[in-house]
Design a protein around this motif. Structure first.
Motif, PDB file in Angstrom:
ATOM      1  N   GLU A  53     -28.327 -38.106  32.084  1.00 40.75           N
ATOM      2  CA  GLU A  53     -28.906 -37.535  33.309  1.00 40.75           C
ATOM      3  C   GLU A  53     -27.876 -37.256  34.392  1.00 40.75           C
ATOM      4  N   SER A  54     -26.824 -38.055  34.482  1.00 40.14           N
ATOM      5  CA  SER A  54     -25.804 -37.828  35.522  1.00 40.14           C
ATOM      6  C   SER A  54     -24.731 -36.850  35.067  1.00 40.14           C
ATOM      7  N   GLY A  55     -24.519 -36.774  33.737  1.00 41.20           N
ATOM      8  CA  GLY A  55     -23.487 -35.887  33.210  1.00 41.20           C
ATOM      9  C   GLY A  55     -22.079 -36.425  33.377  1.00 41.20           C
ATOM     10  N   GLU A  56     -21.952 -37.760  33.565  1.00 45.61           N
ATOM     11  CA  GLU A  56     -20.624 -38.329  33.761  1.00 45.61           C
ATOM     12  C   GLU A  56     -20.589 -39.809  33.388  1.00 45.61           C
ATOM     13  N   CYS A  57     -19.372 -40.325  33.215  1.00 43.87           N
ATOM     14  CA  CYS A  57     -19.157 -41.751  32.961  1.00 43.87           C
ATOM     15  C   CYS A  57     -17.673 -42.054  33.123  1.00 43.87           C
ATOM     16  N   VAL A  58     -17.345 -43.336  33.092  1.00 49.47           N
ATOM     17  CA  VAL A  58     -15.942 -43.753  33.133  1.00 49.47           C
ATOM     18  C   VAL A  58     -15.674 -44.622  31.912  1.00 49.47           C
ATOM     19  N   ILE A  59     -14.604 -44.291  31.196  1.00 47.78           N
ATOM     20  CA  ILE A  59     -14.158 -45.090  30.061  1.00 47.78           C
ATOM     21  C   ILE A  59     -13.057 -46.002  30.584  1.00 47.78           C
ATOM     22  N   ASN A  60     -13.339 -47.311  30.593  1.00 51.31           N
ATOM     23  CA  ASN A  60     -12.417 -48.321  31.094  1.00 51.31           C
ATOM     24  C   ASN A  60     -11.778 -49.041  29.903  1.00 51.31           C
ATOM     25  N   LEU A  61     -10.449 -49.071  29.853  1.00 51.22           N
ATOM     26  CA  LEU A  61      -9.767 -49.753  28.763  1.00 51.22           C
ATOM     27  C   LEU A  61      -9.654 -51.242  29.114  1.00 51.22           C
ATOM     28  N   PRO A  62     -10.194 -52.121  28.268  1.00 49.16           N
ATOM     29  CA  PRO A  62     -10.152 -53.554  28.563  1.00 49.16           C
ATOM     30  C   PRO A  62      -8.892 -54.244  28.042  1.00 49.16           C
TER      31      PRO A  62
END
Length: 189
Positions: A53-62
């Motif tokens: 629904e937002s069309g976005e995200c953040v991929i965080n490297l752990p």
């Protein structure tokens, strides 16, 4: 059977500004220009709904220090609890998108959705990387990212592993021409 795989923490945000974090092990770079990442997500996951629904995200490297967070966020649903609050995770505001990244993650990729393809148990999200946030402590004097300093982890058959800290080689090393001094030394031996 393709193992090991990277493991990442993905932050997402709903249209009503609710945040979620979940773990993904099915993620890969698939294009350099423009930078595209492929990620497989089950439609029943809360983050699936938020990202769609937002069309976005953040991929965080752990990092190795985050392995408990990685595991917990992979087995607990954001539908039942606020995992960000559970771990008291600090967030950084987005630069190119409105979804925040994890402060404790040394590398965060801000992404927008290019497409979603239904595949079966998972849908394939193609994500364009709009911005990369990198902890300055990982940069050398030439601003190259030194991933060996990041203590990143991977996932293989239900277990988490640390990555080795020293490279085994560099791109093109197998065909690199030897310098003249090395050639002369080899001729004398």
């Amino acid at each position: 059977m393709l193992n090991p795989t990277p493991v990442v923490l993905v932050t997402s945000k709903s249209k009503t500004n609710k945040l979620n974090i979940f773990t993904v092990a099915w993620v890969s770079t698939v294009c350099t220009k423009e930078p595209i990442i492929a990620m497989g997500i089950r439609p029943e996951r809360l983050s699936y709904q938020y990202i769609k629904e937002s069309g976005e995200c953040v991929i965080n490297l752990p990092t190795k220090d985050m392995v408990k967070i990685v595991d917990y966020c992979g087995v607990r649903s954001g539908k039942k609890e606020d995992k960000i609050k559970h771990f008291n995770l600090k967030l950084h505001e987005g630069i190119s998108i409105s979804t925040p990244s994890l402060q404790c993650s040394p590398v965060a990729l801000e992404c927008k959705v290019k497409s979603i393809t239904p595949l079966g148990t998972h849908d394939l999200f193609l994500l364009e990387v709009l911005n990369v946030k990198v902890d300055e402590n990982l940069l050398d004097s030439n601003n190259k990212i030194c991933f060996n300093k990041a203590n990143l982890i991977c996932y293989s058959h239900g277990e988490y592993y640390g990555l080795i800290s020293e490279p085994l080689g560099s791109f093109g090393y197998s065909v690199k021409k030897k310098n003249k001094k090395t050639k002369r030394r080899n001729k004398k031996n």
